[in-house]
Motif scaffolding. Sequence first.
Motif, PDB file in Angstrom:
ATOM      1  N   ALA A  65     -77.583  36.953  80.982  1.00  0.00           N
ATOM      2  CA  ALA A  65     -77.527  37.457  79.610  1.00  0.00           C
ATOM      3  C   ALA A  65     -76.086  37.537  79.113  1.00  0.00           C
ATOM      4  N   CYS A  66     -75.185  37.972  79.971  1.00  0.00           N
ATOM      5  CA  CYS A  66     -73.770  38.061  79.589  1.00  0.00           C
ATOM      6  C   CYS A  66     -73.186  36.680  79.327  1.00  0.00           C
ATOM      7  N   ARG A  67     -73.552  35.728  80.149  1.00  0.00           N
ATOM      8  CA  ARG A  67     -73.053  34.359  79.920  1.00  0.00           C
ATOM      9  C   ARG A  67     -73.587  33.792  78.613  1.00  0.00           C
ATOM     10  N   ALA A  68     -74.840  34.077  78.311  1.00  0.00           N
ATOM     11  CA  ALA A  68     -75.416  33.630  77.043  1.00  0.00           C
ATOM     12  C   ALA A  68     -74.684  34.286  75.878  1.00  0.00           C
ATOM     13  N   TRP A  69     -74.341  35.569  76.027  1.00  0.00           N
ATOM     14  CA  TRP A  69     -73.613  36.289  74.989  1.00  0.00           C
ATOM     15  C   TRP A  69     -72.251  35.642  74.739  1.00  0.00           C
ATOM     16  N   VAL A  70     -71.561  35.260  75.808  1.00  0.00           N
ATOM     17  CA  VAL A  70     -70.249  34.619  75.681  1.00  0.00           C
ATOM     18  C   VAL A  70     -70.392  33.304  74.906  1.00  0.00           C
ATOM     19  N   VAL A  71     -71.417  32.530  75.229  1.00  0.00           N
ATOM     20  CA  VAL A  71     -71.646  31.260  74.519  1.00  0.00           C
ATOM     21  C   VAL A  71     -71.945  31.525  73.044  1.00  0.00           C
ATOM     22  N   LEU A  72     -72.788  32.509  72.766  1.00  0.00           N
ATOM     23  CA  LEU A  72     -73.105  32.835  71.365  1.00  0.00           C
ATOM     24  C   LEU A  72     -71.861  33.289  70.599  1.00  0.00           C
ATOM     25  N   GLN A  73     -71.004  34.054  71.228  1.00  0.00           N
ATOM     26  CA  GLN A  73     -69.772  34.493  70.594  1.00  0.00           C
ATOM     27  C   GLN A  73     -68.882  33.301  70.259  1.00  0.00           C
ATOM     28  N   ALA A  74     -68.813  32.347  71.186  1.00  0.00           N
ATOM     29  CA  ALA A  74     -68.006  31.147  70.962  1.00  0.00           C
ATOM     30  C   ALA A  74     -68.570  30.322  69.804  1.00  0.00           C
ATOM     31  N   LEU A  75     -69.887  30.213  69.738  1.00  0.00           N
ATOM     32  CA  LEU A  75     -70.516  29.448  68.666  1.00  0.00           C
ATOM     33  C   LEU A  75     -70.308  30.118  67.308  1.00  0.00           C
ATOM     34  N   GLU A  76     -70.347  31.442  67.273  1.00  0.00           N
ATOM     35  CA  GLU A  76     -70.129  32.163  66.017  1.00  0.00           C
ATOM     36  C   GLU A  76     -68.699  32.038  65.532  1.00  0.00           C
ATOM     37  N   ALA A  77     -67.769  31.857  66.464  1.00  0.00           N
ATOM     38  CA  ALA A  77     -66.343  31.765  66.110  1.00  0.00           C
ATOM     39  C   ALA A  77     -66.005  30.416  65.500  1.00  0.00           C
ATOM     40  N   THR A  78     -66.867  29.444  65.694  1.00  0.00           N
ATOM     41  CA  THR A  78     -66.552  28.115  65.162  1.00  0.00           C
ATOM     42  C   THR A  78     -67.238  27.844  63.861  1.00  0.00           C
TER      43      THR A  78
END
Length: 78
Positions: A65-78
């Motif tokens: 879940a934490c890894r998925a959160w990191v990916v989602l954060q990266a996608l939102e930043a772009t």
Amino acid sequence: DYDKVHGSELVKTLTTYLNESCATEATAAALYIHRNTLRYRLSKVAVITGRDFGDADQRFQLELACRAWVVLQALEAT
């Protein structure tokens, strides 16, 4: 959602804790917080999620879940 509403860093704390192999001293140092603050945050995470950090399967689910959160954060930043 809890972090957004309360302005906390529980996901970041949990992610760091799992990345540090659940070592409290290393996690506290990495986050620049006191050990007691770390323990408090982790207890909040356990209550909110209903997960047991002592159970390897539940820890694995939290890590995913934490890894998925990191990916989602990266996608939102772009």
